[in-house]
Design a protein around this motif. Structure first.
Motif, PDB file in Angstrom:
ATOM      1  N   ALA A  76      37.559 -16.287 -55.030  1.00  0.00           N
ATOM      2  CA  ALA A  76      37.923 -16.685 -56.382  1.00  0.00           C
ATOM      3  C   ALA A  76      37.005 -17.768 -56.935  1.00  0.00           C
ATOM      4  CB  ALA A  76      39.368 -17.181 -56.391  1.00  0.00           C
ATOM      5  N   LYS A  77      36.483 -18.607 -56.063  1.00  0.00           N
ATOM      6  CA  LYS A  77      35.720 -19.765 -56.520  1.00  0.00           C
ATOM      7  C   LYS A  77      34.261 -19.451 -56.803  1.00  0.00           C
ATOM      8  CE  LYS A  77      35.372 -24.684 -55.762  1.00  0.00           C
ATOM      9  NZ  LYS A  77      35.903 -25.820 -55.000  1.00  0.00           N
ATOM     10  N   TYR A  78      33.719 -18.502 -56.032  1.00  0.00           N
ATOM     11  CA  TYR A  78      32.277 -18.241 -56.151  1.00  0.00           C
ATOM     12  C   TYR A  78      32.026 -16.764 -56.454  1.00  0.00           C
ATOM     13  CZ  TYR A  78      32.054 -22.770 -53.921  1.00  0.00           C
ATOM     14  OH  TYR A  78      32.218 -24.094 -53.635  1.00  0.00           O
ATOM     15  N   PRO A  79      31.386 -16.450 -57.585  1.00  0.00           N
ATOM     16  CA  PRO A  79      31.261 -15.054 -58.000  1.00  0.00           C
ATOM     17  C   PRO A  79      29.993 -14.295 -57.632  1.00  0.00           C
ATOM     18  CG  PRO A  79      31.144 -16.493 -59.871  1.00  0.00           C
ATOM     19  CD  PRO A  79      31.193 -17.353 -58.642  1.00  0.00           C
ATOM     20  N   ASN A  80      29.166 -14.692 -56.728  1.00  0.00           N
ATOM     21  CA  ASN A  80      27.846 -14.065 -56.554  1.00  0.00           C
ATOM     22  C   ASN A  80      27.585 -13.342 -55.254  1.00  0.00           C
ATOM     23  OD1 ASN A  80      26.596 -14.538 -58.872  1.00  0.00           O
ATOM     24  ND2 ASN A  80      24.936 -15.700 -58.020  1.00  0.00           N
ATOM     25  N   ILE A  81      28.423 -13.535 -54.287  1.00  0.00           N
ATOM     26  CA  ILE A  81      28.138 -12.942 -52.980  1.00  0.00           C
ATOM     27  C   ILE A  81      29.183 -11.880 -52.659  1.00  0.00           C
ATOM     28  CG2 ILE A  81      28.025 -13.383 -50.509  1.00  0.00           C
ATOM     29  CD1 ILE A  81      26.839 -16.012 -51.105  1.00  0.00           C
ATOM     30  N   LYS A  82      28.718 -10.717 -52.380  1.00  0.00           N
ATOM     31  CA  LYS A  82      29.621  -9.654 -51.937  1.00  0.00           C
ATOM     32  C   LYS A  82      29.764  -9.767 -50.425  1.00  0.00           C
ATOM     33  CE  LYS A  82      28.243  -5.360 -52.157  1.00  0.00           C
ATOM     34  NZ  LYS A  82      27.891  -4.039 -52.734  1.00  0.00           N
ATOM     35  N   VAL A  83      31.005  -9.897 -49.986  1.00  0.00           N
ATOM     36  CA  VAL A  83      31.256 -10.178 -48.572  1.00  0.00           C
ATOM     37  C   VAL A  83      31.865  -8.975 -47.869  1.00  0.00           C
ATOM     38  CG1 VAL A  83      32.635 -11.577 -46.961  1.00  0.00           C
ATOM     39  CG2 VAL A  83      31.524 -12.643 -48.920  1.00  0.00           C
ATOM     40  N   GLU A  84      31.327  -8.669 -46.719  1.00  0.00           N
ATOM     41  CA  GLU A  84      31.924  -7.683 -45.828  1.00  0.00           C
ATOM     42  C   GLU A  84      32.640  -8.429 -44.703  1.00  0.00           C
ATOM     43  OE1 GLU A  84      29.016  -5.026 -44.323  1.00  0.00           O
ATOM     44  OE2 GLU A  84      28.365  -4.329 -46.302  1.00  0.00           O
ATOM     45  N   VAL A  85      33.951  -8.274 -44.635  1.00  0.00           N
ATOM     46  CA  VAL A  85      34.727  -8.918 -43.575  1.00  0.00           C
ATOM     47  C   VAL A  85      34.844  -7.956 -42.407  1.00  0.00           C
ATOM     48  CG1 VAL A  85      36.974  -9.846 -42.925  1.00  0.00           C
ATOM     49  CG2 VAL A  85      36.014 -10.367 -45.171  1.00  0.00           C
ATOM     50  N   GLN A  86      34.297  -8.334 -41.265  1.00  0.00           N
ATOM     51  CA  GLN A  86      34.369  -7.520 -40.054  1.00  0.00           C
ATOM     52  C   GLN A  86      35.376  -8.174 -39.115  1.00  0.00           C
ATOM     53  OE1 GLN A  86      30.354  -7.249 -38.562  1.00  0.00           O
ATOM     54  NE2 GLN A  86      29.714  -5.824 -40.157  1.00  0.00           N
ATOM     55  N   ASP A  87      36.520  -7.503 -38.909  1.00  0.00           N
ATOM     56  CA  ASP A  87      37.563  -8.113 -38.091  1.00  0.00           C
ATOM     57  C   ASP A  87      38.016  -7.170 -36.992  1.00  0.00           C
ATOM     58  OD1 ASP A  87      38.992  -6.259 -39.548  1.00  0.00           O
ATOM     59  OD2 ASP A  87      40.535  -7.635 -40.220  1.00  0.00           O
ATOM     60  N   ALA A  88      38.572  -7.746 -35.949  1.00  0.00           N
ATOM     61  CA  ALA A  88      39.095  -7.000 -34.808  1.00  0.00           C
ATOM     62  C   ALA A  88      39.916  -7.949 -33.950  1.00  0.00           C
ATOM     63  CB  ALA A  88      37.957  -6.392 -33.978  1.00  0.00           C
ATOM     64  N   PRO A  89      40.805  -7.429 -33.094  1.00  0.00           N
ATOM     65  CA  PRO A  89      41.460  -8.302 -32.115  1.00  0.00           C
ATOM     66  C   PRO A  89      40.417  -9.106 -31.346  1.00  0.00           C
ATOM     67  CG  PRO A  89      42.443  -6.125 -32.086  1.00  0.00           C
ATOM     68  CD  PRO A  89      41.234  -6.026 -32.973  1.00  0.00           C
ATOM     69  N   TRP A  90      40.783 -10.301 -30.922  1.00  0.00           N
ATOM     70  CA  TRP A  90      39.798 -11.228 -30.350  1.00  0.00           C
ATOM     71  C   TRP A  90      38.991 -10.594 -29.210  1.00  0.00           C
ATOM     72  CZ3 TRP A  90      39.028 -16.394 -32.010  1.00  0.00           C
ATOM     73  CH2 TRP A  90      38.056 -17.085 -31.288  1.00  0.00           C
ATOM     74  N   GLY A  91      39.659 -10.003 -28.241  1.00  0.00           N
ATOM     75  CA  GLY A  91      38.949  -9.425 -27.098  1.00  0.00           C
ATOM     76  C   GLY A  91      38.017  -8.301 -27.499  1.00  0.00           C
ATOM     77  N   ASP A  92      38.442  -7.469 -28.427  1.00  0.00           N
ATOM     78  CA  ASP A  92      37.596  -6.369 -28.896  1.00  0.00           C
ATOM     79  C   ASP A  92      36.372  -6.899 -29.632  1.00  0.00           C
ATOM     80  OD1 ASP A  92      39.505  -4.712 -27.858  1.00  0.00           O
ATOM     81  OD2 ASP A  92      40.430  -4.240 -29.784  1.00  0.00           O
ATOM     82  N   PHE A  93      36.597  -7.953 -30.427  1.00  0.00           N
ATOM     83  CA  PHE A  93      35.480  -8.542 -31.166  1.00  0.00           C
ATOM     84  C   PHE A  93      34.437  -9.111 -30.210  1.00  0.00           C
ATOM     85  CE2 PHE A  93      33.105 -11.729 -33.415  1.00  0.00           C
ATOM     86  CZ  PHE A  93      33.000 -11.262 -34.717  1.00  0.00           C
ATOM     87  N   VAL A  94      34.909  -9.834 -29.187  1.00  0.00           N
ATOM     88  CA  VAL A  94      33.996 -10.452 -28.221  1.00  0.00           C
ATOM     89  C   VAL A  94      33.177  -9.388 -27.485  1.00  0.00           C
ATOM     90  CG1 VAL A  94      33.898 -11.770 -26.068  1.00  0.00           C
ATOM     91  CG2 VAL A  94      35.387 -12.529 -27.943  1.00  0.00           C
ATOM     92  N   ALA A  95      33.827  -8.292 -27.105  1.00  0.00           N
ATOM     93  CA  ALA A  95      33.105  -7.208 -26.432  1.00  0.00           C
ATOM     94  C   ALA A  95      32.082  -6.578 -27.367  1.00  0.00           C
ATOM     95  CB  ALA A  95      34.090  -6.151 -25.934  1.00  0.00           C
ATOM     96  N   LYS A  96      32.454  -6.412 -28.615  1.00  0.00           N
ATOM     97  CA  LYS A  96      31.583  -5.785 -29.596  1.00  0.00           C
ATOM     98  C   LYS A  96      30.381  -6.659 -29.943  1.00  0.00           C
ATOM     99  CE  LYS A  96      30.795  -2.612 -32.867  1.00  0.00           C
ATOM    100  NZ  LYS A  96      30.580  -1.178 -32.601  1.00  0.00           N
TER     101      LYS A  96
END
Length: 438
Positions: A67-87
């Motif tokens: 809401a505060k900053y209008p210039n960057i398109k963000v891709e949020v990459q999320d996963a359970p912690w253990g899966d993220f660490v392995a990935k």
């Protein structure tokens, strides 16, 4: 919540005030020769990695940034912690990591050594004021001055106590002037035997883990795990041995809980919460479980007791954000803009209200201190880390040397080996890890 094992990318239309690229090779872009911020940001896409998804990083922060900053398109990459660490390990090898993400502080230090993380020292010097933050801002700083990350949150310990146990024993409640010897003597008085002659109620939870167990005990005795350069093992230091023996003696002599008792009573937090032990070195994040699962427990906290030198050493666990060193400069600038937002008043207030960790900005800590709910004395945590917050002698090989030391430490606390003999073995193993990772 995503299915386990899947990494989901969510596209959010976010905007950010960033910085233009600079020709100064030793400064972040968007600076003048004096290091001041100058120009408006470029349009870029920023990939933010969130292990644990919005259970760990509040969605309100990402939305607030959007809401505060209008210039960057963000891709949020999320996963359970253990899966993220392995990935993430695979992504690092393939050069496909997010542009900014968080993990354990010790892991971030390792990434810095391997060239995965960007050094943030110049960004911090340019844009942040040290006086606005607690020392934990530099949890990922090396002895050489590199800063490989900034805190996602701080999780310190304080001395939690069961009010009823002290009232029943007619004992004075703990206070901020206590020493570790005061804790030991109170534990002896509070411990009660059952009909079988064995302790049924203990004075103190004798944790054998690093954060709530052996590390604060060696620090208060004047010892340390590693030297100030984090390259030499100090486990054979007589003061380190003294601290280990104090904890081991409490477990062996029965006024601190032992491992078998804790296993039979649901673990450390449950044993304390259900009134099986009068005191416990409670990590701040544990108060979430205490309030949710044991709302009727009557407890509070004071600062961790003072050490033999009169000072206070408050171990704190930190998860940290890093910026990928492989990102383009425009993306690094956008990533730093996100971290500046995260370290700003708006996001730090959300961190404080989450209850899962402490913010690093002092203004947000002040908000927390006046909040309702247990523990009442939250200043034991906030003032504690301001007075003596310390990391766990973390370096790039922290996970490796700690893993090498812990089985022998467990043997010491199980009375399978003396502290004097155990530290010799620990010292050899830890130093071998440190030498290998020079």
């Amino acid at each position: 919540m995503n299915k386990k094992g899947l990494l989901v990318t969510t596209m959010l239309a976010l905007t950010v005030a960033g910085c233009s690229t600079s020709k100064d090779g030793d400064k972040p872009s968007g600076t003048t020769g004096t290091g001041s911020s100058t120009t408006a940001p470029k349009n870029v896409t920023l990939k933010i990695g969130l292990p644990g998804a919005y259970d760990v990083t509040k969605k309100e922060i990402i939305d607030g940034f959007a809401a505060k900053y209008p210039n960057i398109k963000v891709e949020v990459q999320d996963a359970p912690w253990g899966d993220f660490v392995a990935k993430i390990a695979t992504q690092i090898a393939g050069g496909t990591t997010p542009d900014v993400w968080l993990q354990e502080n010790a892991v971030i230090l390792g990434y810095g050594k391997r060239g995965v993380a960007e050094d943030l020292s110049a960004y911090i010097k340019r844009d942040l004021k040290d006086a606005d933050y607690i020392s934990g801002l530099y949890a990922a700083k090396t002895p050489e001055g590199k800063v490989w990350g900034v805190p996602h949150g701080i999780n310190p310990i304080a001395l939690a106590y069961n009010k009823k146990a002290f009232a029943d024993a007619g004992a004075a409640l703990p206070n901020d002037n206590w020493t570790f010897n005061d804790l030991i003597e109170a534990s002896k008085k509070l411990t009660k035997n059952g009909s079988d002659g064995k302790p049924a109620f203990y004075g103190f939870v004798g944790s054998t883990s690093i954060t709530q167990g052996w590390f604060p005990w060696i620090k208060q005795a004047g010892g340390q795990a590693l030297d100030s350069t984090l390259t030499k093992s100090m486990f054979t230091d007589p003061k380190t041995v003294t601290g280990l023996k104090q904890l081991a003696d409490g477990i062996k002599q029965g006024y601190f809980t032992n491992t078998d008792f804790l296993k039979a009573n649901g673990g450390e937090v449950q044993a304390f919460a259900t009134g099986k032990a009068a005191m416990y070195f409670l990590q701040y994040s544990n108060q979430v479980t205490m309030n949710k699962s044991f709302p009727d427990a009557d407890w509070d906290v004071v600062k961790i007791p003072k050490a033999v030198d009169g000072k206070r050493y408050v171990p704190m666990v930190t998860n940290s954000w890093l910026i990928s060193s492989k990102a383009s400069q425009d993306v690094k600038d956008a990533a730093w803009q996100f971290l500046k937002y995260y370290l700003g008043d708006e996001a730090q207030k959300i961190v404080a209200e989450s209850g899962a960790s402490l913010p690093v900005k002092k203004s947000a800590l002040q908000i927390l201190e006046t909040s309702s709910g247990k523990p009442q004395n939250k200043k034991a945590f906030t003032d504690g880390i301001a007075e003596g917050g310390t990391t766990l002698d973390e370096n790039a090989s922290w996970n490796e040397w700690r893993t090498a030391a812990q089985p022998i430490i467990n043997d010491i606390f199980s009375s399978n080996i003396s502290a004097e003999e155990g530290v010799k073995q620990i010292n050899e193993k830890v130093q071998a890890v440190l030498d290998k990772n020079k």
